[in-house]
Design a protein around this motif. Structure first.
Motif, short mmCIF file in Angstrom:
data_model
loop_
_atom_site.label_atom_id
_atom_site.label_comp_id
_atom_site.label_asym_id
_atom_site.label_seq_id
_atom_site.Cartn_x
_atom_site.Cartn_y
_atom_site.Cartn_z
N ALA A 1 48.23 56.42 -0.17
CA ALA A 1 49.05 55.21 0.38
C ALA A 1 47.46 54.63 0.41
CB ALA A 1 48.73 56.42 1.64
N LYS A 2 46.44 54.35 1.00
CA LYS A 2 45.07 53.49 1.51
C LYS A 2 45.10 52.28 0.47
CE LYS A 2 42.71 56.62 3.70
NZ LYS A 2 41.11 57.53 3.91
N VAL A 3 45.42 52.93 -1.05
CA VAL A 3 45.10 52.10 -1.71
C VAL A 3 46.70 50.90 -2.41
CG1 VAL A 3 45.03 51.83 -4.51
CG2 VAL A 3 43.48 52.84 -2.94
N LYS A 4 47.58 51.86 -2.18
CA LYS A 4 48.76 50.61 -2.17
C LYS A 4 49.16 50.29 -0.99
CE LYS A 4 53.15 51.38 -4.03
NZ LYS A 4 54.11 52.44 -4.88
N GLN A 5 48.65 50.12 0.61
CA GLN A 5 48.49 49.08 1.34
C GLN A 5 47.51 48.36 0.80
OE1 GLN A 5 50.37 49.88 3.64
NE2 GLN A 5 49.63 47.56 3.79
N TRP B 1 63.09 49.12 -14.39
CA TRP B 1 61.65 48.83 -15.06
C TRP B 1 60.92 48.41 -13.91
CZ3 TRP B 1 58.69 45.38 -13.25
CH2 TRP B 1 58.68 44.59 -11.96
N SER B 2 60.73 48.81 -12.93
CA SER B 2 59.53 48.99 -11.51
C SER B 2 59.22 50.19 -11.27
CB SER B 2 59.68 48.32 -10.55
OG SER B 2 60.93 48.68 -10.20
N ASN B 3 59.92 51.40 -12.35
CA ASN B 3 59.98 52.81 -11.83
C ASN B 3 60.45 52.88 -10.59
OD1 ASN B 3 58.98 55.08 -12.07
ND2 ASN B 3 57.00 55.05 -11.15
N GLY B 4 61.82 52.08 -10.57
CA GLY B 4 62.44 52.49 -9.19
C GLY B 4 63.63 51.61 -9.38
N ARG B 5 65.24 51.45 -8.40
CA ARG B 5 65.86 50.88 -8.20
C ARG B 5 65.70 49.58 -8.78
NH1 ARG B 5 70.32 54.01 -8.87
NH2 ARG B 5 70.20 56.28 -8.44
N GLU B 6 65.64 48.24 -9.32
CA GLU B 6 65.95 46.86 -8.72
C GLU B 6 66.65 46.55 -7.15
OE1 GLU B 6 63.71 43.30 -9.40
OE2 GLU B 6 64.27 44.43 -10.73
N THR B 7 67.53 47.58 -6.56
CA THR B 7 67.97 47.21 -5.47
C THR B 7 67.00 47.92 -4.50
OG1 THR B 7 69.28 48.84 -5.68
CG2 THR B 7 70.17 46.85 -6.21
N GLU B 8 65.77 48.08 -4.90
CA GLU B 8 65.07 49.43 -3.88
C GLU B 8 63.78 48.33 -3.70
OE1 GLU B 8 64.84 52.85 -4.46
OE2 GLU B 8 66.34 53.18 -3.94
N ASN B 9 62.89 48.05 -2.46
CA ASN B 9 61.51 47.87 -2.02
C ASN B 9 60.25 48.79 -2.01
OD1 ASN B 9 62.40 44.48 -2.60
ND2 ASN B 9 62.59 44.89 -0.61
N PRO B 10 59.24 48.27 -3.20
CA PRO B 10 58.77 49.90 -3.17
C PRO B 10 57.71 49.95 -1.60
CG PRO B 10 56.92 47.56 -4.12
CD PRO B 10 58.82 47.54 -3.96
N GLY B 11 57.41 51.43 -1.58
CA GLY B 11 56.67 51.75 -0.35
C GLY B 11 54.99 52.40 -0.64
N ILE B 12 54.22 52.32 0.98
CA ILE B 12 53.34 53.06 -0.09
C ILE B 12 53.24 54.95 -0.21
CG2 ILE B 12 51.92 51.89 1.57
CD1 ILE B 12 51.85 53.68 4.04
N GLN C 1 57.04 53.17 -6.68
CA GLN C 1 57.73 52.10 -7.43
C GLN C 1 56.12 51.03 -7.19
OE1 GLN C 1 61.06 50.56 -5.45
NE2 GLN C 1 61.45 49.59 -6.94
N CYS C 2 56.46 49.79 -8.04
CA CYS C 2 55.69 48.91 -8.72
C CYS C 2 55.32 48.17 -7.61
CB CYS C 2 55.81 48.51 -9.92
SG CYS C 2 54.79 46.92 -9.71
#
Length: 480
Positions: free
Chosen positions: A121-125, A412-423, A427-428
Motif C-alpha cells: 500500500a505504501k509503494v502504490k500510494q 490489459w491493466s490486470n483489471g477491468r477497463e471499467t474499474e480504476n486501480p486502488g492501493i 491493477q496497474c
C-alpha cells in the motif's frame, strides 16, 4: 457470475502435466519453437475440450519453482485473477519464475508484493502521488517529445524513403517518461543518451527466461531458458539508472519517507515502476498501436483525423482533457489495440483457498495453493464475448452504448477497463495514463498527417514498424 459455486456441479480440471521435467521441457519447446504462444494454448484447450486446463508453462525446469498451472483461457474464468480475496499475488508477477532481487537492489519491489504485505500500500500510494503531482506535465511532455520524433520520421523519409519507428520510440519514450514523471530529461543528466540502452539491458536480464530471440533452439535453450544470467553483468547499468532516479525523483523520495518507506527502497521501486512497467510498456505498446492503425488503412485514418481535428478546434486549438474525452472513435481505437495486443499477456495468482471457477461451459474445482494462470489474448479474443470478429481489429468496436458495455472485458491493466486501480489491488497504477498516452499518440499523428503507410514485422519484444510514407495535413489545428 465470474467465479463461484454456480448451479452446476463442479468438475475436475482436465489436462495433464505429464512426466516430471521431461514433459515440462517438451512443452517449453512447443511454446517457443514448434507451436508458438497462441497455438500452444489453443491446441491444449481443443485437445481437452475446455478453456480451463492443466498445463505446464515456461520457463519450466530448472528456473521455475513449479511449471504446473491451471490455465484460464476464456473471458469468464479469467477475472478471478483480479480478485485478491481469492488469489495471492506474492512473487507471481513474472509467474512461475522470479528474477533475482539482486536486479532490484535486494528488494522485492511492489509488483512482487501481495496487497496483504504492509509495503504494498505504501509503494502504490507513492506511485499514485507521483502521478497526481505531475498530472499537468503529461500532455505537454508527450507532445513536445513525440512531435520531435515525427519531425525526425519526416526527415528520414526524405533522405532514405523509410524511418524505423521502434528505435526512435525507444529513445523518445525514455525521455518522455523522465520528463513527465520527474521533470528531468534523462539525456540532460549523467545518464546522457545511454539511458535507453542501459534500461533495455536490465529489462532483458529479467525477462530472458521468458522470451526467445529467434536464435536456433540449440543455442537459446542452454543460454536463456536453463540458468539465470549473472546479475553482476548489468550491475553498472543499474547503478547508473539508480543514480539518475535518486537525483531526479528527490521530491518523490521525500514523499516516500513521509509514507514510511526508506529512500533506498522507494528509489528502487520508482526505478522499477518507471523503467520496467512504464518504459518497458511503451516499448511494446506504441509500436503495436501504430501497426494496428497502419494496417487498418486510409478510411480509418480519415475518420480519426476528422474527429481529432474537430475536437481540438472546438477546444480553441488546444489538446485538452475535455477534447480528448470527446474523441469517441479515438478512444475506441486505443482500447481495441489494448484488447488485441496487451503489453503484458500473462497473469498469475495462487489460490488462497479451495475455489470453484466458472467458464462459459462448466464449473471447475481448484485446490488451495494451486497456481492459476491466465493467457490474456485468449480471454480478450473470446468469441463468446466479441463474436465472429473477436480476432480482428475493429476500430469502432467500443463506440456507442453497446460498444461501451464490452469495456468490462478489456483486461490489459490486470483489471477491468471499467474499474480504476486502488492501493489494495494489483491493477496497474498507471492504467489511465497508458490510455491517455495512446490517445495522445493518435492525436499527434492525425493533427499532423491525413494518412500514412508503414511496413509491419516482428522484433524481440513484439511488433516492428517502419514508416514508408506520410501525407501531411493541409488544414486544421496543428497545420499552421
Amino acid at each position: 457470475m465470474e467465479s463461484g459455486e454456480g448451479s452446476r456441479v463442479p468438475r475436475p480440471v482436465p489436462g495433464s502435466y505429464g512426466l516430471p521435467v521431461i514433459s515440462a521441457v517438451r512443452d517449453r519447446l512447443d511454446f517457443y519453437y514448434f507451436q508458438g504462444q497462441d497455438k500452444y494454448f489453443e491446441s491444449r484447450a481443443e485437445r481437452y475440450g475446455s478453456t480451463v486446463v492443466r498445463i505446464n508453462v515456461p520457463p519450466g525446469p530448472f528456473m521455475a519453482r513449479d511449471p504446473r498451472v491451471v490455465a484460464l483461457l476464456d473471458a469468464k474464468s479469467f477475472p478471478v485473477l483480479f480478485d485478491v480475496s481469492k488469489v495471492e499475488k506474492r512473487n507471481v508477477f513474472t509467474g512461475t519464475y522470479m528474477p533475482s532481487t539482486s536486479l532490484t537492489g535486494g528488494y522485492r519491489v511492489c509488483s512482487y508484493l501481495d496487497p496483504s504485505e504492509p509495503n504494498h500500500a505504501k509503494v502504490k500510494q507513492l506511485l499514485f502521488s507521483v502521478l497526481a503531482s505531475r498530472k499537468d506535465a503529461f500532455v505537454p511532455a508527450f507532445r513536445s517529445n513525440f512531435s520531435a520524433l515525427l519531425a525526425t520520421v519526416e526527415s528520414q523519409l526524405v533522405l532514405g524513403g523509410k524511418s524505423e519507428f521502434n528505435k526512435l520510440n525507444d529513445a523518445t519514450s525514455f525521455e518522455f517518461i523522465g520528463e513527465a514523471y520527474f521533470g528531468v530529461r534523462p539525456s540532460a543528466s549523467g545518464l546522457g543518451t545511454g539511458g535507453p540502452t542501459k534500461a533495455a539491458k536490465w529489462l532483458f536480464w529479467q525477462l530472458c527466461p521468458l522470451i526467445t530471440l529467434g536464435l536456433p533452439m540449440i543455442l537459446e535453450e542452454p543460454l536463456l531458458h536453463t540458468v539465470p544470467l549473472p546479475s553482476i553483468l548489468v550491475s553498472c547499468d543499474y547503478k547508473a539508472l539508480y543514480k539518475y532516479f535518486s537525483a531526479a525523483a528527490s521530491q518523490a523520495l521525500d514523499t516516500a519517507e513521509r509514507l514510511g518507506l526508506s529512500r533506498d527502497e522507494a528509489c528502487h521501486n520508482l526505478l522499477f515502476a518507471t523503467v520496467f512497467n512504464s518504459y518497458g510498456g511503451l516499448k511494446v505498446l506504441l509500436p503495436g498501436f501504430l501497426a494496428r492503425v497502419a494496417e487498418a488503412g486510409e478510411k480509418l485514418h480519415q475518420k480519426l483525423a476528422a474527429e481529432i481535428r474537430a475536437a481540438v478546434a472546438d477546444a480553441g486549438g488546444k489538446v485538452t482533457q475535455a477534447a480528448l474525452e470527446k474523441m469517441e472513435l479515438t478512444n475506441s481505437v486505443v482500447w481495441e489495440a489494448l484488447r488485441l495486443d496487451p503489453p503484458v499477456k500473462f497473469q498469475y495468482g495462487r489460490a488462497k483457498a479451495d475455489l470453484h471457477i466458472e467458464s462459459h461451459d462448466a464449473v471447475y474445482a481448484i485446490k488451495k495453493g494451486e497456481m492459476l494462470f491466465g493467457y490474456q489474448p485468449c480471454a480478450t479474443k473470446d468469441p463468446r464475448v466479441f463474436g465472429p470478429t473477436a480476432r480482428q481489429f475493429v476500430g469502432d468496436r467500443f463506440v456507442g452504448e453497446e460498444g461501451r458495455k464490452l469495456l468490462q472485458y478489456v483486461y490489459w491493466s490486470n483489471g477491468r477497463e471499467t474499474e480504476n486501480p486502488g492501493i489494495n489491488d494489483k491493477q496497474c497504477p498507471g492504467k489511465n495514463l497508458v490510455v491517455l498516452v495512446g490517445r495522445l499518440f493518435l492525436v499527434e499523428l492525425f493533427l499532423r498527417y491525413d494518412t500514412f503507410t508503414a511496413e509491419v514485422g516482428t522484433e524481440l519484444l513484439g511488433t516492428k514498424v517502419v514508416f514508408t510514407g506520410v501525407t501531411k495535413a493541409t488544414s486544421g489545428p496543428g497545420t499552421e
